[in-house]
Scaffold this motif. Structure first.
Motif, PDB file in Angstrom:
ATOM      1  N   LEU A   1       0.840  -1.192   0.000  1.00  0.00           N
ATOM      2  CA  LEU A   1       0.000   0.000   0.000  1.00  0.00           C
ATOM      3  C   LEU A   1       0.877   1.245   0.000  1.00  0.00           C
ATOM      4  N   ALA A   2       0.524   2.218  -0.839  1.00  0.00           N
ATOM      5  CA  ALA A   2       1.374   3.388  -1.034  1.00  0.00           C
ATOM      6  C   ALA A   2       0.993   4.584  -0.166  1.00  0.00           C
ATOM      7  N   CYS A   3      -0.272   4.654   0.258  1.00  0.00           N
ATOM      8  CA  CYS A   3      -0.684   5.844   0.997  1.00  0.00           C
ATOM      9  C   CYS A   3      -1.910   5.545   1.869  1.00  0.00           C
ATOM     10  N   PRO A   4      -2.183   6.410   2.831  1.00  0.00           N
ATOM     11  CA  PRO A   4      -3.359   6.212   3.688  1.00  0.00           C
ATOM     12  C   PRO A   4      -4.684   6.233   2.921  1.00  0.00           C
ATOM     13  N   THR A   5      -4.719   6.890   1.785  1.00  0.00           N
ATOM     14  CA  THR A   5      -5.931   6.895   0.976  1.00  0.00           C
ATOM     15  C   THR A   5      -6.272   5.485   0.512  1.00  0.00           C
ATOM     16  N   CYS A   6      -5.245   4.682   0.246  1.00  0.00           N
ATOM     17  CA  CYS A   6      -5.463   3.284  -0.147  1.00  0.00           C
ATOM     18  C   CYS A   6      -6.253   2.551   0.935  1.00  0.00           C
ATOM     19  N   VAL A   7      -5.904   2.802   2.184  1.00  0.00           N
ATOM     20  CA  VAL A   7      -6.576   2.154   3.306  1.00  0.00           C
ATOM     21  C   VAL A   7      -8.068   2.466   3.275  1.00  0.00           C
ATOM     22  N   LYS A   8      -8.409   3.730   3.123  1.00  0.00           N
ATOM     23  CA  LYS A   8      -9.823   4.141   3.098  1.00  0.00           C
ATOM     24  C   LYS A   8     -10.577   3.498   1.939  1.00  0.00           C
ATOM     25  N   LYS A   9      -9.943   3.428   0.770  1.00  0.00           N
ATOM     26  CA  LYS A   9     -10.594   2.826  -0.396  1.00  0.00           C
ATOM     27  C   LYS A   9     -10.847   1.342  -0.174  1.00  0.00           C
ATOM     28  N   ILE A  10      -9.871   0.634   0.390  1.00  0.00           N
ATOM     29  CA  ILE A  10     -10.014  -0.802   0.628  1.00  0.00           C
ATOM     30  C   ILE A  10     -11.068  -1.054   1.704  1.00  0.00           C
ATOM     31  N   GLU A  11     -11.055  -0.244   2.766  1.00  0.00           N
ATOM     32  CA  GLU A  11     -12.080  -0.379   3.801  1.00  0.00           C
ATOM     33  C   GLU A  11     -13.477  -0.184   3.208  1.00  0.00           C
TER      34      GLU A  11
ATOM     35  N   ALA B   1     -22.087  -7.265   0.977  1.00  0.00           N
ATOM     36  CA  ALA B   1     -23.097  -7.775   1.911  1.00  0.00           C
ATOM     37  C   ALA B   1     -22.569  -9.020   2.606  1.00  0.00           C
ATOM     38  N   GLY B   2     -22.753  -9.089   3.915  1.00  0.00           N
ATOM     39  CA  GLY B   2     -22.284 -10.235   4.683  1.00  0.00           C
ATOM     40  C   GLY B   2     -20.979  -9.978   5.408  1.00  0.00           C
ATOM     41  N   VAL B   3     -20.328  -8.841   5.115  1.00  0.00           N
ATOM     42  CA  VAL B   3     -19.099  -8.466   5.812  1.00  0.00           C
ATOM     43  C   VAL B   3     -19.486  -7.745   7.099  1.00  0.00           C
ATOM     44  N   ASP B   4     -18.835  -8.107   8.201  1.00  0.00           N
ATOM     45  CA  ASP B   4     -19.051  -7.451   9.483  1.00  0.00           C
ATOM     46  C   ASP B   4     -18.262  -6.138   9.478  1.00  0.00           C
ATOM     47  N   LYS B   5     -18.957  -5.045   9.192  1.00  0.00           N
ATOM     48  CA  LYS B   5     -18.293  -3.768   8.972  1.00  0.00           C
ATOM     49  C   LYS B   5     -17.415  -3.305  10.144  1.00  0.00           C
ATOM     50  N   PRO B   6     -17.843  -3.461  11.405  1.00  0.00           N
ATOM     51  CA  PRO B   6     -16.974  -3.023  12.509  1.00  0.00           C
ATOM     52  C   PRO B   6     -15.653  -3.815  12.605  1.00  0.00           C
ATOM     53  N   SER B   7     -15.601  -4.983  11.998  1.00  0.00           N
ATOM     54  CA  SER B   7     -14.391  -5.806  12.098  1.00  0.00           C
ATOM     55  C   SER B   7     -13.329  -5.457  11.054  1.00  0.00           C
ATOM     56  N   ILE B   8     -13.668  -4.623  10.090  1.00  0.00           N
ATOM     57  CA  ILE B   8     -12.741  -4.312   8.990  1.00  0.00           C
ATOM     58  C   ILE B   8     -11.527  -3.576   9.530  1.00  0.00           C
ATOM     59  N   LYS B   9     -10.346  -4.131   9.256  1.00  0.00           N
ATOM     60  CA  LYS B   9      -9.099  -3.500   9.703  1.00  0.00           C
ATOM     61  C   LYS B   9      -8.050  -3.675   8.619  1.00  0.00           C
ATOM     62  N   VAL B  10      -7.607  -2.565   8.046  1.00  0.00           N
ATOM     63  CA  VAL B  10      -6.516  -2.584   7.079  1.00  0.00           C
ATOM     64  C   VAL B  10      -5.252  -2.178   7.816  1.00  0.00           C
ATOM     65  N   MET B  11      -4.252  -3.032   7.752  1.00  0.00           N
ATOM     66  CA  MET B  11      -2.959  -2.741   8.385  1.00  0.00           C
ATOM     67  C   MET B  11      -2.032  -2.198   7.310  1.00  0.00           C
ATOM     68  N   PHE B  12      -1.847  -0.883   7.332  1.00  0.00           N
ATOM     69  CA  PHE B  12      -1.094  -0.186   6.289  1.00  0.00           C
ATOM     70  C   PHE B  12       0.324  -0.744   6.153  1.00  0.00           C
ATOM     71  N   ASN B  13       1.060  -0.832   7.251  1.00  0.00           N
ATOM     72  CA  ASN B  13       2.466  -1.258   7.183  1.00  0.00           C
ATOM     73  C   ASN B  13       2.628  -2.706   6.741  1.00  0.00           C
ATOM     74  N   ALA B  14       1.655  -3.548   7.055  1.00  0.00           N
ATOM     75  CA  ALA B  14       1.730  -4.960   6.677  1.00  0.00           C
ATOM     76  C   ALA B  14       1.022  -5.240   5.350  1.00  0.00           C
ATOM     77  N   SER B  15       0.296  -4.262   4.837  1.00  0.00           N
ATOM     78  CA  SER B  15      -0.490  -4.427   3.599  1.00  0.00           C
ATOM     79  C   SER B  15      -1.429  -5.625   3.703  1.00  0.00           C
ATOM     80  N   LYS B  16      -2.189  -5.659   4.801  1.00  0.00           N
ATOM     81  CA  LYS B  16      -3.144  -6.753   5.031  1.00  0.00           C
ATOM     82  C   LYS B  16      -4.497  -6.184   5.407  1.00  0.00           C
ATOM     83  N   LEU B  17      -5.511  -6.952   5.049  1.00  0.00           N
ATOM     84  CA  LEU B  17      -6.877  -6.674   5.465  1.00  0.00           C
ATOM     85  C   LEU B  17      -7.333  -7.836   6.331  1.00  0.00           C
TER      86      LEU B  17
END
Length: 77
Positions: free
Chosen positions: A11-21, A28-44
């Motif tokens: 991931l290149a920037c914090p904007t990427c995090v917001k877009k992926i989130e 539908a079916g995703v638990d929205k409060p559980s969404i966590k993008v880890m910028f430094n690890a490039s993981k969701l």
């Protein structure tokens, strides 16, 4: 409920995090409060209802906005 850990391209920037989130939250079916993008690890990390959605659908939502998914795995919660 299951948990997905999705390894993304670097991931290149914090904007990427917001877009992926937002992409994950739009599935539908995703638990929205559980969404966590880890910028430094490039993981969701996200919980989802396997009766309503597959990990493939979550991956597709991310790929549809232009990010590469390197690998994804499901972990029982």
């Amino acid at each position: 409920m299951k948990k997905a850990v999705i390894q993304l391209e670097e991931l290149a920037c914090p904007t990427c995090v917001k877009k992926i989130e937002a992409a994950a939250a739009s599935v539908a079916g995703v638990d929205k409060p559980s969404i966590k993008v880890m910028f430094n690890a490039s993981k969701l990390k996200v919980n989802f209802d396997e009766q309503k959605v597959t990990i493939e659908a979550i991956k597709k939502a991310i790929e549809d906005i232009g990010y590469a998914v390197l690998k994804a795995k499901v972990i029982p919660v």
